[in-house]
Motif scaffolding. Structure first.
Motif, PDB file in Angstrom:
ATOM      1  N   LEU A  69       4.468  10.590  -6.374  1.00 50.61           N
ATOM      2  CA  LEU A  69       5.657  10.937  -7.147  1.00 50.61           C
ATOM      3  C   LEU A  69       5.276  11.280  -8.578  1.00 50.61           C
ATOM      4  O   LEU A  69       5.602  12.349  -9.086  1.00 50.61           O
ATOM      5  CB  LEU A  69       6.593   9.723  -7.149  1.00 50.61           C
ATOM      6  N   LEU A  70       4.575  10.374  -9.197  1.00 54.65           N
ATOM      7  CA  LEU A  70       4.252  10.542 -10.604  1.00 54.65           C
ATOM      8  C   LEU A  70       3.209  11.634 -10.823  1.00 54.65           C
ATOM      9  O   LEU A  70       3.177  12.252 -11.880  1.00 54.65           O
ATOM     10  CB  LEU A  70       3.746   9.227 -11.185  1.00 54.65           C
ATOM     11  N   ALA A  71       2.387  11.845  -9.828  1.00 53.11           N
ATOM     12  CA  ALA A  71       1.307  12.806 -10.001  1.00 53.11           C
ATOM     13  C   ALA A  71       1.814  14.235 -10.031  1.00 53.11           C
ATOM     14  O   ALA A  71       1.137  15.133 -10.508  1.00 53.11           O
ATOM     15  CB  ALA A  71       0.277  12.644  -8.885  1.00 53.11           C
ATOM     16  N   ASN A  72       3.012  14.445  -9.530  1.00 54.79           N
ATOM     17  CA  ASN A  72       3.522  15.815  -9.471  1.00 54.79           C
ATOM     18  C   ASN A  72       4.170  16.254 -10.768  1.00 54.79           C
ATOM     19  O   ASN A  72       5.290  16.730 -10.785  1.00 54.79           O
ATOM     20  CB  ASN A  72       4.529  15.952  -8.332  1.00 54.79           C
ATOM     21  N   GLY A  73       3.458  16.085 -11.819  1.00 57.15           N
ATOM     22  CA  GLY A  73       3.933  16.637 -13.072  1.00 57.15           C
ATOM     23  C   GLY A  73       4.479  15.620 -14.039  1.00 57.15           C
ATOM     24  O   GLY A  73       4.484  15.849 -15.245  1.00 57.15           O
ATOM     25  N   SER A  74       4.926  14.478 -13.527  1.00 57.45           N
ATOM     26  CA  SER A  74       5.584  13.526 -14.418  1.00 57.45           C
ATOM     27  C   SER A  74       4.607  12.850 -15.368  1.00 57.45           C
ATOM     28  O   SER A  74       4.994  12.356 -16.407  1.00 57.45           O
ATOM     29  CB  SER A  74       6.292  12.447 -13.608  1.00 57.45           C
ATOM     30  N   THR A  75       3.375  12.856 -15.009  1.00 57.67           N
ATOM     31  CA  THR A  75       2.430  11.973 -15.676  1.00 57.67           C
ATOM     32  C   THR A  75       1.097  12.692 -15.906  1.00 57.67           C
ATOM     33  O   THR A  75       0.678  13.487 -15.100  1.00 57.67           O
ATOM     34  CB  THR A  75       2.246  10.742 -14.765  1.00 57.67           C
ATOM     35  N   ASP A  76       0.462  12.390 -17.019  1.00 59.11           N
ATOM     36  CA  ASP A  76      -0.832  13.009 -17.287  1.00 59.11           C
ATOM     37  C   ASP A  76      -1.998  12.173 -16.783  1.00 59.11           C
ATOM     38  O   ASP A  76      -3.102  12.682 -16.621  1.00 59.11           O
ATOM     39  CB  ASP A  76      -1.010  13.220 -18.796  1.00 59.11           C
ATOM     40  N   PHE A 131       0.824  -1.197   0.000  1.00 56.89           N
ATOM     41  CA  PHE A 131       0.000   0.000   0.000  1.00 56.89           C
ATOM     42  C   PHE A 131       0.863   1.253   0.000  1.00 56.89           C
ATOM     43  O   PHE A 131       0.679   2.162  -0.810  1.00 56.89           O
ATOM     44  CB  PHE A 131      -0.910  -0.010   1.230  1.00 56.89           C
ATOM     45  N   ASP A 132       1.842   1.283   0.883  1.00 63.81           N
ATOM     46  CA  ASP A 132       2.684   2.464   1.000  1.00 63.81           C
ATOM     47  C   ASP A 132       3.404   2.785  -0.301  1.00 63.81           C
ATOM     48  O   ASP A 132       3.470   3.924  -0.733  1.00 63.81           O
ATOM     49  CB  ASP A 132       3.730   2.271   2.115  1.00 63.81           C
ATOM     50  N   LYS A 133       3.919   1.735  -0.919  1.00 70.63           N
ATOM     51  CA  LYS A 133       4.666   1.990  -2.146  1.00 70.63           C
ATOM     52  C   LYS A 133       3.734   2.465  -3.252  1.00 70.63           C
ATOM     53  O   LYS A 133       4.106   3.279  -4.084  1.00 70.63           O
ATOM     54  CB  LYS A 133       5.424   0.728  -2.582  1.00 70.63           C
ATOM     55  N   GLU A 134       2.528   1.970  -3.227  1.00 70.47           N
ATOM     56  CA  GLU A 134       1.556   2.421  -4.214  1.00 70.47           C
ATOM     57  C   GLU A 134       1.289   3.912  -4.039  1.00 70.47           C
ATOM     58  O   GLU A 134       1.294   4.682  -4.999  1.00 70.47           O
ATOM     59  CB  GLU A 134       0.258   1.620  -4.046  1.00 70.47           C
ATOM     60  N   VAL A 135       1.076   4.315  -2.805  1.00 69.43           N
ATOM     61  CA  VAL A 135       0.808   5.725  -2.521  1.00 69.43           C
ATOM     62  C   VAL A 135       2.000   6.596  -2.922  1.00 69.43           C
ATOM     63  O   VAL A 135       1.856   7.597  -3.625  1.00 69.43           O
ATOM     64  CB  VAL A 135       0.499   5.921  -1.029  1.00 69.43           C
TER      65      VAL A 135
END
Lengths: 340, 340
Positions: A113-120, A104-108
DNA sequence: AACCCTTACGACAACGTTTTCGTGTTGAAA
DNA sequence: TTTCAACACGAAAACGTTGTCGTAAGGGTT
């Protein structure tokens, strides 16, 4: 060692402005044929390539989709990724793959991480632990931020988003029905604990198939495996003295372990027991006897998920399209672990 | 749907400047305790997270490493990825995985894509086609641009960079020696065409082992598989009438196909023929008979590759450290496809 | 000669950060 | 009262791009 060249450097060398260079390279009619050629030649010479990061920042999109999967080592997921890659690349997207390792933790962490700009947007199959905890704040959060999310395989009902699933229940029902048609009278089930959504659905499918054929469900011949790592021994022990003539397992490994147990008991597969598994992996194909199995068509699943995501990403701002749930057809691949 | 909040928005809301917000959040002593608390509270409330893209642009590094592998569906590569992920995450890097599908073009495209800002360095195992074409311009290019590159498994001698390999030659030698020690007299080899570097090395290891034991090398019992897709039939045909009592195969699949062929011929494994494979995958473990095999320790390999890369990434600008080539030890896992 | 329209380019802002360098306001020392 | 450091904050530049707008030069029309 020459670092990557930028517009600014080209501009300085050629004694023009940055804007001119940018326009020339994008074939703007604002720039004279002459200058355009000159700039293009220079850029080619120095192998200019625009910096993706700068573009992402400016356009506020990255043309990247993030894929989060529980464990890459499962062949099924690798086929899904394959499908995602195909569609994504075709439409000019790249794919970032992260593993949650069922934590769970790694998923979060990965999502943040990815949500901060890296990914649409995201394509995700949730971690086992997440299903257990039923804590979905990270999922609702990215959705709230306007990032599209497509869930596949292990999906969560309560979350509103596009979903790509297989019809676990009916796939299982069909498989068990096949066993019944093969004249199996005592059909066991090896499944996972109920909080794994697909495990639950497949269990339900098994139960329904039996009910519809007026066969009573015997809890003694159903095993719900807790701990994947020790499943081989667990299955071996479970099958002692059960006198089954048919068995359905919710994945490839459980099926193989079961066959091994039967062989150890001196039983023959498929002559004495017919076995059907789930997930059409390498193991199913190569094992002796080769395994009759439900194929999940992972590539197709991935392709569909990517298509859905990109559709959302490229839909007009205002237009809110409804969420879709797509069911990928399964097929039963009959091999040598079932009688003919 | 509330979009991600930025420093600017926080600044506007709290009627301070962007710099103040940035400093406050980074605990600068320049900002008074009061304002700091206020800003932090506000940021927390709105779940502020800095935008990675902006950071990448500013710092001119992305804290991301790109991994390019020929095919994810091979279990070996998934274990390597696992190792890479572990080390990378530990050190605050993310991992982007791309597949070349053994295509030269896709390898080039993927590298160019990632090289334009998305990635600080590469970990790569080259595509089969690349080894065949011997066109390495994309590799020299990223190195020239100052991006560290670590190659693993399928490496290219001519390229100067860090490398993580296994000692294919000696691993094979040891395995073949084992067959000789088991009193095998006629040991066949199933390998790949020579341009696949590891195939070549393993072939050499086989030859050396025989030579050292004064056994002549018989080309009739060596098969160089061209086309993976039809390898099963090819191997089956090849093994007819060869009367082998030992066989070494350069991967798991070839070994399994060989065993199947032997069984079809009415031979017993390991009683009549001993078989050793390469790559310790699921198939080797589960097949009956389980396969004696050379384990490549993929996780360790990935971990080492990531460590090397990050070391280069974080070394001081001026200091040019020499390139290393690290050899990961293999181990022979003895199972039931060889006699005791 | 006065006017206007092209043509061809440059300046600048913007994306979201961090950091360096100012600068205005205090309070204390001289 | 003057001077000066400490404090607390803001302005601005920079990362690499793109696109809007402004504008100088040139040529054509009255």
């Amino acid at each position: 060692m020459k670092k990557k060249i930028t517009l600014k450097q080209i501009a300085r060398e050629l004694d023009v402005s940055v804007s001119t260079v940018s326009k020339a390279l994008r074939d703007s009619i604002e720039i004279s044929e002459d200058t355009r050629q000159k700039i293009k030649a220079f850029a080619k010479l120095y192998n200019y390539k625009p910096n993706n990061i700068a573009l992402s920042l400016k356009n506020r999109k990255s043309k990247t989709i993030g894929v989060i999967i529980p464990e890459i080592v499962h062949h099924f997921f690798t086929t899904v990724i394959s499908g995602i890659e195909q569609v994504a690349n075709e439409k000019g997207y790249h794919v970032i793959i992260c593993m949650s390792n069922n934590s769970f933790d790694k998923e979060v962490i990965n999502m943040e991480l990815l949500a901060n700009g890296s990914t649409d947007g995201f394509i995700l199959s949730v971690a086992k632990e997440t299903q257990q905890k039923q804590d979905y704040h990270h999922l609702t959060e990215v959705i709230n931020q306007g990032m599209p999310l497509v869930m596949f395989d292990r999906v969560i009902e309560e979350i509103e988003c596009d979903k790509v699933i297989i019809d676990d229940l009916n796939a299982t029902k069909k498989a068990v029905q096949r066993l019944i048609d093969l004249n199996c009278k005592k059909i066991g089930l090896i499944t996972t604990v109920d909080y794994v959504s697909v495990g639950k659905l497949r269990t339900d499918g098994y139960v329904q198939a039996l009910r519809e054929n007026k066969i009573s469900v015997n809890p003694d011949i159903i095993l719900k495996v807790e701990d994947f790592d020790n499943s081989e021994e667990e299955i071996q022990a479970f099958l002692i003295g059960k006198e089954l003539d048919g068995l359905f397992a919710v994945n490839e490994h459980f099926a193989i372990y079961a066959i091994k147990a039967f062989l150890n008991q001196g039983l023959k597969v498929p002559e004495d027991v017919s076995v059907i598994g789930f997930t059409n992996g390498e193991l199913s194909r190569q094992f002796i006897p080769s395994l009759t199995t439900v194929s999940q068509h992972g590539v197709e699943m991935g392709a569909k998920a990517a298509t859905l995501l990109i559709k959302k990403l490229e839909s007009e701002e205002g237009v809110e399209e409804p969420y879709e749930t797509i069911t990928i057809e399964t097929s039963l691949i009959e091999r040598n672990s079932t009688k003919r």
